[in-house]
Design a protein around this motif. Structure first.
Motif, short mmCIF file in Angstrom:
data_model
loop_
_atom_site.label_atom_id
_atom_site.label_comp_id
_atom_site.label_asym_id
_atom_site.label_seq_id
_atom_site.Cartn_x
_atom_site.Cartn_y
_atom_site.Cartn_z
N ALA A 75 0.83 -1.21 0.00
CA ALA A 75 0.00 0.00 0.00
C ALA A 75 0.86 1.26 0.00
O ALA A 75 0.57 2.22 -0.71
CB ALA A 75 -0.94 0.00 1.20
N ALA A 131 -0.88 4.59 -1.50
CA ALA A 131 -2.24 4.50 -0.97
C ALA A 131 -2.20 4.57 0.56
O ALA A 131 -2.32 3.53 1.24
CB ALA A 131 -2.90 3.21 -1.44
N GLU A 185 -4.29 5.55 2.81
CA GLU A 185 -5.48 5.09 3.52
C GLU A 185 -5.46 3.57 3.66
O GLU A 185 -5.80 3.02 4.72
CB GLU A 185 -6.77 5.54 2.82
N ASP A 186 -5.07 2.89 2.58
CA ASP A 186 -4.97 1.43 2.64
C ASP A 186 -3.86 1.01 3.60
O ASP A 186 -4.04 0.07 4.38
CB ASP A 186 -4.70 0.84 1.26
N ARG A 195 -5.14 1.40 7.10
CA ARG A 195 -6.12 0.35 7.41
C ARG A 195 -5.42 -0.97 7.73
O ARG A 195 -5.73 -1.63 8.73
CB ARG A 195 -7.08 0.18 6.24
N HIS A 196 -4.45 -1.34 6.89
CA HIS A 196 -3.71 -2.59 7.13
C HIS A 196 -2.88 -2.51 8.41
O HIS A 196 -2.80 -3.48 9.16
CB HIS A 196 -2.80 -2.91 5.94
#
Length: 92
Positions: free
Chosen positions: A54, A59, A61-62, A65-66
């Motif tokens: 990510a 990315a 945001e990804d 999240r991860h």
């Protein structure tokens, strides 16, 4: 990537680093007790790969999240870890 400890020390925030260190022992103990669980090591590697992928893809945001999922993984098993290792953890 700069580790949390290096970042805090470099910014001359010794009081913040002291707080982090004072609390991290409990989380470290949980992680060590949880690591031998079947599939845990593979989950760690998978999460790390997803985070790096990510970041490389731009990315954030990804990646966030991860990372959040990865960091909350062991805490989600707190009751199970406490049941398996009552001598290391208390309800207090």
């Amino acid at each position: 990537m700069i580790s949390t400890s290096a970042s805090i020390r470099r910014r001359d925030k010794p009081e913040l680093w002291a707080l982090v260190k004072s609390r991290s022992g409990h989380i470290d103990r949980l992680r060590r007790l949880h690591l031998p669980s079947p599939g845990k090591a593979q989950d760690i590697v998978r999460h790390h790969k997803l985070i790096v992928k990510a970041i490389a893809a731009g990315a954030p945001e990804d990646a966030q999240r991860h990372l959040r999922k990865h960091l909350s993984g062991t805490l989600g098993y707190l009751d199970e870890i406490r049941a398996r290792f009552p001598e290391y953890l208390s309800d207090a």
